[in-house]
Design a protein around this motif. Structure first.
Motif, PDB file in Angstrom:
ATOM      1  N   MET A   1      46.226  -2.979 -25.393  1.00 22.37           N
ATOM      2  CA  MET A   1      46.416  -4.410 -25.167  1.00 22.37           C
ATOM      3  C   MET A   1      46.220  -5.156 -26.479  1.00 22.37           C
ATOM      4  N   THR A   2      47.132  -6.102 -26.775  1.00 25.98           N
ATOM      5  CA  THR A   2      47.053  -6.825 -28.033  1.00 25.98           C
ATOM      6  C   THR A   2      46.017  -7.937 -27.954  1.00 25.98           C
ATOM      7  N   THR A   3      45.636  -8.444 -29.131  1.00 29.45           N
ATOM      8  CA  THR A   3      44.688  -9.560 -29.168  1.00 29.45           C
ATOM      9  C   THR A   3      45.260 -10.776 -28.465  1.00 29.45           C
ATOM     10  N   ALA A   4      46.572 -11.004 -28.633  1.00 28.33           N
ATOM     11  CA  ALA A   4      47.217 -12.140 -27.961  1.00 28.33           C
ATOM     12  C   ALA A   4      47.078 -12.022 -26.451  1.00 28.33           C
ATOM     13  N   ASP A   5      47.229 -10.785 -25.928  1.00 27.01           N
ATOM     14  CA  ASP A   5      47.066 -10.589 -24.486  1.00 27.01           C
ATOM     15  C   ASP A   5      45.632 -10.884 -24.054  1.00 27.01           C
ATOM     16  N   HIS A   7      43.536 -12.970 -25.250  1.00 28.26           N
ATOM     17  CA  HIS A   7      43.267 -14.406 -25.208  1.00 28.26           C
ATOM     18  C   HIS A   7      43.651 -15.027 -23.868  1.00 28.26           C
ATOM     19  N   THR A   8      44.536 -14.387 -23.121  1.00 30.20           N
ATOM     20  CA  THR A   8      45.012 -14.959 -21.853  1.00 30.20           C
ATOM     21  C   THR A   8      44.172 -14.552 -20.659  1.00 30.20           C
ATOM     22  N   LEU A   9      43.118 -13.757 -20.861  1.00 32.54           N
ATOM     23  CA  LEU A   9      42.361 -13.209 -19.740  1.00 32.54           C
ATOM     24  C   LEU A   9      41.091 -13.985 -19.417  1.00 32.54           C
ATOM     25  N   THR A  10      40.877 -15.130 -20.059  1.00 28.43           N
ATOM     26  CA  THR A  10      39.623 -15.864 -19.829  1.00 28.43           C
ATOM     27  C   THR A  10      39.462 -16.283 -18.372  1.00 28.43           C
ATOM     28  N   GLY A  11      40.544 -16.773 -17.758  1.00 31.19           N
ATOM     29  CA  GLY A  11      40.445 -17.220 -16.369  1.00 31.19           C
ATOM     30  C   GLY A  11      40.154 -16.080 -15.407  1.00 31.19           C
ATOM     31  N   GLU A  24      35.905  -4.456 -19.625  1.00 37.08           N
ATOM     32  CA  GLU A  24      35.119  -3.945 -20.761  1.00 37.08           C
ATOM     33  C   GLU A  24      35.796  -4.265 -22.089  1.00 37.08           C
ATOM     34  N   GLU A  25      37.129  -4.146 -22.126  1.00 34.03           N
ATOM     35  CA  GLU A  25      37.855  -4.460 -23.357  1.00 34.03           C
ATOM     36  C   GLU A  25      37.749  -5.948 -23.691  1.00 34.03           C
ATOM     37  N   PHE A  26      37.819  -6.780 -22.628  1.00 30.63           N
ATOM     38  CA  PHE A  26      37.729  -8.220 -22.858  1.00 30.63           C
ATOM     39  C   PHE A  26      36.326  -8.611 -23.317  1.00 30.63           C
ATOM     40  N   GLU A  27      35.285  -7.968 -22.781  1.00 27.04           N
ATOM     41  CA  GLU A  27      33.919  -8.277 -23.193  1.00 27.04           C
ATOM     42  C   GLU A  27      33.698  -7.925 -24.660  1.00 27.04           C
ATOM     43  N   ARG A  28      34.324  -6.846 -25.114  1.00 27.40           N
ATOM     44  CA  ARG A  28      34.246  -6.537 -26.551  1.00 27.40           C
ATOM     45  C   ARG A  28      34.965  -7.609 -27.368  1.00 27.40           C
ATOM     46  N   HIS A  29      36.050  -8.133 -26.793  1.00 27.31           N
ATOM     47  CA  HIS A  29      36.820  -9.168 -27.501  1.00 27.31           C
ATOM     48  C   HIS A  29      36.021 -10.466 -27.640  1.00 27.31           C
ATOM     49  N   ILE A  30      35.391 -10.933 -26.537  1.00 26.33           N
ATOM     50  CA  ILE A  30      34.700 -12.220 -26.610  1.00 26.33           C
ATOM     51  C   ILE A  30      33.430 -12.155 -27.454  1.00 26.33           C
ATOM     52  N   ALA A  31      32.940 -10.938 -27.697  1.00 25.56           N
ATOM     53  CA  ALA A  31      31.780 -10.811 -28.590  1.00 25.56           C
ATOM     54  C   ALA A  31      32.129 -11.274 -29.998  1.00 25.56           C
ATOM     55  N   ASP A  32      33.427 -11.208 -30.348  1.00 26.45           N
ATOM     56  CA  ASP A  32      33.865 -11.619 -31.685  1.00 26.45           C
ATOM     57  C   ASP A  32      34.800 -12.816 -31.655  1.00 26.45           C
ATOM     58  N   CYS A  33      34.954 -13.436 -30.496  1.00 25.27           N
ATOM     59  CA  CYS A  33      35.879 -14.575 -30.368  1.00 25.27           C
ATOM     60  C   CYS A  33      35.154 -15.760 -29.744  1.00 25.27           C
ATOM     61  N   PRO A  34      34.548 -16.637 -30.554  1.00 23.70           N
ATOM     62  CA  PRO A  34      33.803 -17.779 -30.005  1.00 23.70           C
ATOM     63  C   PRO A  34      34.657 -18.688 -29.120  1.00 23.70           C
ATOM     64  N   ALA A  35      35.941 -18.836 -29.444  1.00 20.02           N
ATOM     65  CA  ALA A  35      36.801 -19.726 -28.656  1.00 20.02           C
ATOM     66  C   ALA A  35      36.958 -19.208 -27.233  1.00 20.02           C
ATOM     67  N   ALA A  37      34.918 -17.114 -25.722  1.00 19.46           N
ATOM     68  CA  ALA A  37      33.598 -17.131 -25.090  1.00 19.46           C
ATOM     69  C   ALA A  37      33.285 -18.508 -24.525  1.00 19.46           C
ATOM     70  N   GLN A  38      33.610 -19.553 -25.308  1.00 22.93           N
ATOM     71  CA  GLN A  38      33.373 -20.915 -24.834  1.00 22.93           C
ATOM     72  C   GLN A  38      34.259 -21.243 -23.637  1.00 22.93           C
ATOM     73  N   GLU A  39      35.518 -20.796 -23.685  1.00 21.72           N
ATOM     74  CA  GLU A  39      36.425 -21.068 -22.565  1.00 21.72           C
ATOM     75  C   GLU A  39      35.959 -20.369 -21.295  1.00 21.72           C
ATOM     76  N   VAL A  40      35.430 -19.158 -21.430  1.00 22.66           N
ATOM     77  CA  VAL A  40      34.897 -18.449 -20.260  1.00 22.66           C
ATOM     78  C   VAL A  40      33.739 -19.226 -19.652  1.00 22.66           C
ATOM     79  N   ARG A  41      32.835 -19.745 -20.504  1.00 20.61           N
ATOM     80  CA  ARG A  41      31.703 -20.515 -19.977  1.00 20.61           C
ATOM     81  C   ARG A  41      32.199 -21.744 -19.218  1.00 20.61           C
ATOM     82  N   GLU A  42      33.187 -22.440 -19.774  1.00 15.94           N
ATOM     83  CA  GLU A  42      33.692 -23.650 -19.126  1.00 15.94           C
ATOM     84  C   GLU A  42      34.410 -23.324 -17.817  1.00 15.94           C
TER      85      GLU A  42
END
Length: 256
Positions: A1-5, A7-11, A24-35, A37-42
């Motif tokens: 899965m690409t980084t662009a993909d 980014h679309t999984l927050t919802g 699990e792949e997305f959780e590794r991604h948000i560890a290094d992607c503050p944007a 991570a913030q969108e997930v919290r919101e």
């Protein structure tokens, strides 16, 4: 899965809709992607507000009180045009001031009464007090979920239940979100506990009738390392009387 993909999984992640591998792949991604991570919290905070909008039912005695007094309460005479305009403006103004989830809770209460539209003074006061409590609880929950240092840990339990804790160490508070909790036996309830190095400290009761719910734990985190859930007699216990059905370890602060 690409980084662009990713980014679309927050919802989907916020509502626990990702399969294990993608999660699990997305959780590794948000560890290094503050944007992200913030969108997930919101999004998690928003999903929680929507859930709370339908979680409040009117007390059973409200329906009986309304039906009992229908035959004794005189109908109000028609208002003159000016009064109608003023009344409508007042209602609309009040609606604009109330948060959407409070209005939804009130409307759900009306529907539960079987379409009965007669509200007596005491019943209305009770409804307002309940709505105020829901609003306060939702505001506290939103503060934790949207805190800049909010960190999340999710665990799958037996039976398909998903348990999530959100911790804000700057606020000293933690939230517990559950999806698919089985209904406990009659006369029993789920109780939450702070795990203080193996010693359980009471942290609040869950609604035994709600399979999906979110609440802020009672009290501050202090030195707790996680949260446990046990089945207790209705009303709760001072100490656990059963083995935990779940223990979720608190995550490290966001960014650590």
């Amino acid at each position: 899965m690409t980084t662009a993909d990713l980014h679309t999984l927050t919802g989907a992640y916020a509502v626990h809709a990702l399969p294990d591998g993608e999660r699990e792949e997305f959780e590794r991604h948000i560890a290094d992607c503050p944007a992200c991570a913030q969108e997930v919290r919101e999004l998690t905070a928003t999903a929680t507000r929507l859930a709370l909008a339908v979680s409040v039912a009117p007390p059973p005695q409200m329906r009986e009180a309304v039906l009992r007094r229908i035959g004794t309460v005189r109908q109000e005479p028609p208002a003159v045009a000016r009064q109608e305009r003023r009344g409508a403006a007042g209602l609309l103004g009040g609606a604009r001031r109330l948060p959407r989830y409070v209005l939804a809770a009130c409307l759900a209460g009306v529907v539960a009464l079987g379409g009965v539209a007669v509200w007596q003074h005491q019943s209305a006061d009770d409804a307002r007090q309940r709505a105020d409590r829901v609003e306060q609880q939702a505001a506290e929950l939103s503060r934790v979920l949207a805190a800049p240092d909010a960190a999340t840990a999710t665990r799958k339990l037996d039976g398909g239940t998903t348990a999530t804790v959100v911790v804000s160490r700057s606020l000293g508070k933690a939230a517990f979100l559950a999806a698919g909790m089985p209904t406990p036996a009659a006369g029993k309830t789920y109780e939450l506990w702070f795990d203080d190095a193996g010693t359980m400290r009471p942290a609040g009761l869950m609604d035994p009738d709600a399979t999906d719910q979110a609440l802020v734990l009672d009290g501050r985190i202090e030195n707790a390392s996680g949260v446990g859930v046990t089945v207790e007699p209705a009303g709760g216990s001072q100490r656990p009387t059963s083995a935990p059905v779940a223990v979720v370890t608190f995550p490290e602060a966001a960014g650590v």
